[in-house]
Design a protein around this motif. Sequence first.
Motif, PDB file in Angstrom:
ATOM      1  N   GLY A   1      18.644 104.964  32.916  1.00 39.23           N
ATOM      2  CA  GLY A   1      18.092 103.624  33.107  1.00 39.23           C
ATOM      3  C   GLY A   1      17.173 103.539  34.311  1.00 39.23           C
ATOM      4  O   GLY A   1      16.106 102.904  34.252  1.00 39.23           O
ATOM      5  N   LYS A   2      17.577 104.183  35.396  1.00 41.05           N
ATOM      6  CA  LYS A   2      16.727 104.196  36.596  1.00 41.05           C
ATOM      7  C   LYS A   2      15.412 104.920  36.325  1.00 41.05           C
ATOM      8  O   LYS A   2      14.354 104.510  36.801  1.00 41.05           O
ATOM      9  CB  LYS A   2      17.460 104.850  37.764  1.00 41.05           C
ATOM     10  CG  LYS A   2      18.528 103.976  38.372  1.00 41.05           C
ATOM     11  CD  LYS A   2      19.220 104.660  39.540  1.00 41.05           C
ATOM     12  CE  LYS A   2      20.280 103.778  40.144  1.00 41.05           C
ATOM     13  NZ  LYS A   2      20.986 104.422  41.254  1.00 41.05           N
ATOM     14  N   LYS A   3      15.478 105.979  35.548  1.00 39.82           N
ATOM     15  CA  LYS A   3      14.271 106.744  35.227  1.00 39.82           C
ATOM     16  C   LYS A   3      13.323 105.915  34.366  1.00 39.82           C
ATOM     17  O   LYS A   3      12.105 105.906  34.607  1.00 39.82           O
ATOM     18  CB  LYS A   3      14.644 108.053  34.516  1.00 39.82           C
ATOM     19  CG  LYS A   3      13.503 109.003  34.334  1.00 39.82           C
ATOM     20  CD  LYS A   3      13.006 109.527  35.677  1.00 39.82           C
ATOM     21  CE  LYS A   3      11.974 110.600  35.491  1.00 39.82           C
ATOM     22  NZ  LYS A   3      11.549 111.189  36.745  1.00 39.82           N
ATOM     23  N   VAL A   4      13.858 105.216  33.377  1.00 36.83           N
ATOM     24  CA  VAL A   4      13.020 104.355  32.534  1.00 36.83           C
ATOM     25  C   VAL A   4      12.354 103.292  33.407  1.00 36.83           C
ATOM     26  O   VAL A   4      11.144 103.061  33.305  1.00 36.83           O
ATOM     27  CB  VAL A   4      13.839 103.701  31.400  1.00 36.83           C
ATOM     28  CG1 VAL A   4      13.032 102.613  30.697  1.00 36.83           C
ATOM     29  CG2 VAL A   4      14.300 104.745  30.402  1.00 36.83           C
ATOM     30  N   CYS A   5      13.126 102.673  34.287  1.00 34.05           N
ATOM     31  CA  CYS A   5      12.589 101.642  35.169  1.00 34.05           C
ATOM     32  C   CYS A   5      11.489 102.201  36.077  1.00 34.05           C
ATOM     33  O   CYS A   5      10.418 101.603  36.222  1.00 34.05           O
ATOM     34  CB  CYS A   5      13.720 101.049  36.009  1.00 34.05           C
ATOM     35  SG  CYS A   5      13.219  99.703  37.087  1.00 34.05           S
ATOM     36  N   GLU A   6      11.744 103.361  36.656  1.00 33.07           N
ATOM     37  CA  GLU A   6      10.769 104.011  37.545  1.00 33.07           C
ATOM     38  C   GLU A   6       9.458 104.306  36.804  1.00 33.07           C
ATOM     39  O   GLU A   6       8.370 103.991  37.308  1.00 33.07           O
ATOM     40  CB  GLU A   6      11.376 105.305  38.081  1.00 33.07           C
ATOM     41  CG  GLU A   6      10.455 106.204  38.848  1.00 33.07           C
ATOM     42  CD  GLU A   6      11.080 107.578  39.094  1.00 33.07           C
ATOM     43  OE1 GLU A   6      10.381 108.587  38.890  1.00 33.07           O
ATOM     44  OE2 GLU A   6      12.270 107.640  39.464  1.00 33.07           O
ATOM     45  N   LEU A   7       9.562 104.883  35.628  1.00 34.86           N
ATOM     46  CA  LEU A   7       8.365 105.233  34.861  1.00 34.86           C
ATOM     47  C   LEU A   7       7.637 103.989  34.361  1.00 34.86           C
ATOM     48  O   LEU A   7       6.406 103.947  34.368  1.00 34.86           O
ATOM     49  CB  LEU A   7       8.737 106.147  33.694  1.00 34.86           C
ATOM     50  CG  LEU A   7       9.189 107.552  34.096  1.00 34.86           C
ATOM     51  CD1 LEU A   7       9.832 108.269  32.922  1.00 34.86           C
ATOM     52  CD2 LEU A   7       8.032 108.356  34.657  1.00 34.86           C
ATOM     53  N   ARG A   8       8.398 102.987  33.964  1.00 34.53           N
ATOM     54  CA  ARG A   8       7.789 101.731  33.513  1.00 34.53           C
ATOM     55  C   ARG A   8       6.976 101.108  34.642  1.00 34.53           C
ATOM     56  O   ARG A   8       5.821 100.716  34.452  1.00 34.53           O
ATOM     57  CB  ARG A   8       8.889 100.758  33.050  1.00 34.53           C
ATOM     58  CG  ARG A   8       8.376  99.358  32.728  1.00 34.53           C
ATOM     59  CD  ARG A   8       9.482  98.418  32.310  1.00 34.53           C
ATOM     60  NE  ARG A   8      10.495  98.174  33.302  1.00 34.53           N
ATOM     61  CZ  ARG A   8      10.353  97.373  34.362  1.00 34.53           C
ATOM     62  NH1 ARG A   8       9.211  96.757  34.595  1.00 34.53           N
ATOM     63  NH2 ARG A   8      11.358  97.186  35.212  1.00 34.53           N
ATOM     64  N   LYS A   9       7.565 101.046  35.823  1.00 34.88           N
ATOM     65  CA  LYS A   9       6.873 100.451  36.962  1.00 34.88           C
ATOM     66  C   LYS A   9       5.670 101.282  37.383  1.00 34.88           C
ATOM     67  O   LYS A   9       4.648 100.728  37.792  1.00 34.88           O
ATOM     68  CB  LYS A   9       7.841 100.278  38.129  1.00 34.88           C
ATOM     69  CG  LYS A   9       8.840  99.155  37.892  1.00 34.88           C
ATOM     70  CD  LYS A   9       9.815  99.011  39.048  1.00 34.88           C
ATOM     71  CE  LYS A   9      10.775  97.851  38.814  1.00 34.88           C
ATOM     72  NZ  LYS A   9      11.729  97.711  39.929  1.00 34.88           N
ATOM     73  N   SER A  10       5.777 102.605  37.270  1.00 34.09           N
ATOM     74  CA  SER A  10       4.646 103.465  37.648  1.00 34.09           C
ATOM     75  C   SER A  10       3.445 103.233  36.737  1.00 34.09           C
ATOM     76  O   SER A  10       2.299 103.465  37.134  1.00 34.09           O
ATOM     77  CB  SER A  10       5.052 104.946  37.637  1.00 34.09           C
ATOM     78  OG  SER A  10       5.152 105.442  36.316  1.00 34.09           O
TER      79      SER A  10
END
Length: 73
Positions: free
Chosen positions: A14-23
Amino acid sequence: MKSKEKKDILIIFGKKVCELRKSKGYSQEQLAFKAGLHRTYIGMIERAEKNITLINIQKIAKALDIPIKNLFI
């Protein structure tokens, strides 16, 4: 696999999805639209509330224009 281990992998993913989405500069709503998923589902993934399927992992990777493996590294 223990319950805590199951939860840990959901948190990491979930943190990875959030990080990539924000990037990419996407809101949860924008990512959901691009992936053909519901906005609340993206939020639930990012908060580790959903055990996502491989099909939906593929949809998210495609929406982010990244290889699937990048969601796991």
